[in-house]
Write an enzyme that holds these catalytic residues in place. Structure first.
Site, mmCIF file in Angstrom:
data_model
loop_
_atom_site.group_PDB
_atom_site.id
_atom_site.type_symbol
_atom_site.label_atom_id
_atom_site.label_comp_id
_atom_site.label_asym_id
_atom_site.label_seq_id
_atom_site.Cartn_x
_atom_site.Cartn_y
_atom_site.Cartn_z
ATOM 1 N N HIS A 171 63.877 69.160 -95.546
ATOM 2 C CA HIS A 171 64.353 69.966 -96.684
ATOM 3 C C HIS A 171 64.996 69.087 -97.756
ATOM 4 O O HIS A 171 64.948 69.414 -98.944
ATOM 5 C CB HIS A 171 65.397 70.992 -96.214
ATOM 6 C CG HIS A 171 64.816 72.242 -95.616
ATOM 7 N ND1 HIS A 171 64.021 73.107 -96.328
ATOM 8 C CD2 HIS A 171 64.943 72.787 -94.382
ATOM 9 C CE1 HIS A 171 63.680 74.141 -95.553
ATOM 10 N NE2 HIS A 171 64.222 73.963 -94.363
ATOM 11 N N HIS A 199 63.104 68.831 -89.149
ATOM 12 C CA HIS A 199 62.882 69.991 -90.027
ATOM 13 C C HIS A 199 63.954 70.048 -91.129
ATOM 14 O O HIS A 199 63.626 70.198 -92.311
ATOM 15 C CB HIS A 199 62.896 71.272 -89.171
ATOM 16 C CG HIS A 199 62.779 72.550 -89.946
ATOM 17 N ND1 HIS A 199 61.753 73.444 -89.751
ATOM 18 C CD2 HIS A 199 63.580 73.095 -90.909
ATOM 19 C CE1 HIS A 199 61.925 74.473 -90.586
ATOM 20 N NE2 HIS A 199 63.026 74.289 -91.294
ATOM 21 N N GLU A 200 65.219 69.895 -90.728
ATOM 22 C CA GLU A 200 66.302 69.996 -91.720
ATOM 23 C C GLU A 200 66.266 68.832 -92.697
ATOM 24 O O GLU A 200 66.480 69.022 -93.905
ATOM 25 C CB GLU A 200 67.670 70.093 -91.044
ATOM 26 C CG GLU A 200 67.877 71.320 -90.160
ATOM 27 C CD GLU A 200 67.411 72.630 -90.769
ATOM 28 O OE1 GLU A 200 67.517 72.798 -91.996
ATOM 29 O OE2 GLU A 200 66.934 73.497 -90.011
ATOM 30 N N CYS A 216 61.823 79.183 -90.426
ATOM 31 C CA CYS A 216 62.722 78.635 -91.440
ATOM 32 C C CYS A 216 63.340 79.805 -92.195
ATOM 33 O O CYS A 216 62.637 80.753 -92.544
ATOM 34 C CB CYS A 216 61.914 77.758 -92.400
ATOM 35 S SG CYS A 216 62.909 77.033 -93.709
ATOM 36 N N GLY A 239 69.471 75.824 -87.904
ATOM 37 C CA GLY A 239 69.812 74.750 -88.840
ATOM 38 C C GLY A 239 69.733 75.250 -90.263
ATOM 39 O O GLY A 239 69.128 76.291 -90.542
ATOM 40 N N GLN A 269 68.736 74.722 -99.290
ATOM 41 C CA GLN A 269 68.417 76.118 -98.963
ATOM 42 C C GLN A 269 69.459 77.100 -99.484
ATOM 43 O O GLN A 269 69.191 78.300 -99.536
ATOM 44 C CB GLN A 269 68.290 76.294 -97.442
ATOM 45 C CG GLN A 269 67.065 75.621 -96.866
ATOM 46 C CD GLN A 269 66.966 75.919 -95.386
ATOM 47 O OE1 GLN A 269 67.575 75.253 -94.575
ATOM 48 N NE2 GLN A 269 66.201 76.949 -95.036
HETATM 49 NI NI NI Z 1 64.043 75.330 -92.801
#
Ligand code: NI
Length: 184
Positions: A153, A149-150, A107, A47, A52
């Site tokens: 972010h 998790h995504e 990550c 992902g 990011q």
């Molecule tokens: Ni991540």
């Protein structure tokens, strides 16, 4: 197509709340998503979130392949546990069951590390695709984990901030000592 530079832990873009996308169907968003997919696949990630790649917008891409899950799962359960390559714009998550489940995470912004993180085991999520169509799904297992998790972010949160036991924060190269015993 382009492979974008990935922000690493400590870069401020990873610590801020990202902005909503005004028009999920715009050409700019299509280009961003194409580049995010290239970048994720090049880095072998499951992902990637737009912050990011230094873009503070609420866009994530992810996939939850079937082989990440228990081969003993019943056929009708497999759907919730896996997802094809998915683009989610302006995603929202709802926790279906509070029960948490632990799992190892990595990550692309925290290279070469793994950590044990507890997350809701069963969620529902919604968001828009590049055609502006609403996607709504329920998710469990790795699928639920990668979406949480995504989406974290997008709120400036890295998995490291979700960890409770830093005894389970380790180098990827040492992870084999732990994973066979603890990954369920
Ligand atoms: Ni991540």
């Amino acid at each position: 197509m382009a492979i974008l530079k990935i922000a690493r832990m400590g870069h401020p873009v990873l610590a801020h709340v990202a902005q909503k996308v005004a028009d999920p169907t715009s050409a700019d968003i299509k280009r961003l998503v194409a580049d995010m997919i290239d970048t994720m696949q090049d880095a072998n990630g499951a992902g990637l979130a737009a912050p990011q790649v230094h873009v503070p917008l609420r866009v994530v891409v992810f996939q939850a392949p079937e082989d990440r899950n228990d081969p003993g799962l019943a056929e009708e359960e497999r759907f919730d546990y896996s997802a094809p390559l998915t683009v989610l714009i302006n995603p929202e998550i709802e926790i279906v069951e509070q029960a948490a489940e632990g799992g190892w995470e990595g990550c692309l912004s925290v290279p070469e590390m793994r950590g044990w993180v507890e997350r809701a085991a069963h969620i529902r999520y919604r968001g828009y695709d590049l055609d502006g169509q609403l996607i709504q799904r329920t998710a469990r297992g790795f699928h639920a984990r990668v979406v949480q998790h995504e989406c974290d972010h997008l709120d400036g949160v890295l998995y490291v901030q979700r960890m409770k036991d830093f005894g389970k924060f380790l180098f990827e190269s040492e992870a084999h000592h732990w994973m066979r015993r603890e990954e369920g």
